[in-house]
Scaffold this motif. Structure first.
Motif, PDB file in Angstrom:
ATOM      1  N   PHE A  33      76.062  24.680  37.616  1.00 23.81           N
ATOM      2  CA  PHE A  33      76.829  23.457  37.837  1.00 23.81           C
ATOM      3  C   PHE A  33      77.409  22.878  36.555  1.00 23.81           C
ATOM      4  O   PHE A  33      77.915  21.764  36.557  1.00 23.81           O
ATOM      5  N   SER A  34      77.367  23.622  35.453  1.00 25.88           N
ATOM      6  CA  SER A  34      78.026  23.159  34.238  1.00 25.88           C
ATOM      7  C   SER A  34      79.372  23.853  34.116  1.00 25.88           C
ATOM      8  O   SER A  34      79.609  24.900  34.711  1.00 25.88           O
ATOM      9  N   GLY A  35      80.271  23.263  33.391  1.00 31.05           N
ATOM     10  CA  GLY A  35      81.586  23.869  33.196  1.00 31.05           C
ATOM     11  C   GLY A  35      82.675  23.117  33.923  1.00 31.05           C
ATOM     12  O   GLY A  35      82.464  22.046  34.499  1.00 31.05           O
ATOM     13  N   LYS A  42      81.215  26.274  42.111  1.00 26.51           N
ATOM     14  CA  LYS A  42      79.883  26.144  41.520  1.00 26.51           C
ATOM     15  C   LYS A  42      78.809  26.279  42.586  1.00 26.51           C
ATOM     16  O   LYS A  42      77.802  26.959  42.392  1.00 26.51           O
ATOM     17  N   ALA A  43      79.010  25.634  43.741  1.00 26.08           N
ATOM     18  CA  ALA A  43      78.033  25.714  44.831  1.00 26.08           C
ATOM     19  C   ALA A  43      77.949  27.128  45.393  1.00 26.08           C
ATOM     20  O   ALA A  43      76.855  27.613  45.715  1.00 26.08           O
ATOM     21  N   ALA A  44      79.082  27.801  45.501  1.00 27.03           N
ATOM     22  CA  ALA A  44      79.075  29.180  46.002  1.00 27.03           C
ATOM     23  C   ALA A  44      78.330  30.108  45.049  1.00 27.03           C
ATOM     24  O   ALA A  44      77.553  30.977  45.496  1.00 27.03           O
ATOM     25  N   ASN A  45      78.523  29.936  43.752  1.00 27.68           N
ATOM     26  CA  ASN A  45      77.801  30.756  42.780  1.00 27.68           C
ATOM     27  C   ASN A  45      76.299  30.484  42.830  1.00 27.68           C
ATOM     28  O   ASN A  45      75.489  31.391  42.713  1.00 27.68           O
TER      29      ASN A  45
END
Length: 72
Positions: A33-35, A42-45
């Motif tokens: 969730f950084s970047g 982000k949630a998918a990753n």
């Protein structure tokens, strides 16, 4: 029995504070969730990396929504 012959147990001492240790989950949050990427990416990753944890989060969110609707 004499008190001098009874062995006493002492608590082990640790040099690190257990309250400041990071867990794998907090590391995963920080990593995924950084970047500057969109929140959906982000949630998918995060869901790809930790499927059971993300499923638990979705389940808790669904229960919260259901309880909100039930209270109406």
């Amino acid at each position: 029995m004499d008190d001098a012959t009874v062995p006493t147990a002492t608590a082990p001492t640790t040099s690190t504070d257990s309250g400041n240790r990071k867990t794998a989950l907090t590391d995963a949050f920080r990593t995924h969730f950084s970047g500057d990427a969109p929140i959906t990416e982000k949630a998918a990753n995060f869901a790809k990396a930790r499927p059971w944890t993300s499923a638990a989060f979705v389940g808790v969110a669904a229960l919260a929504v259901l309880n909100t609707l039930r209270g109406r």
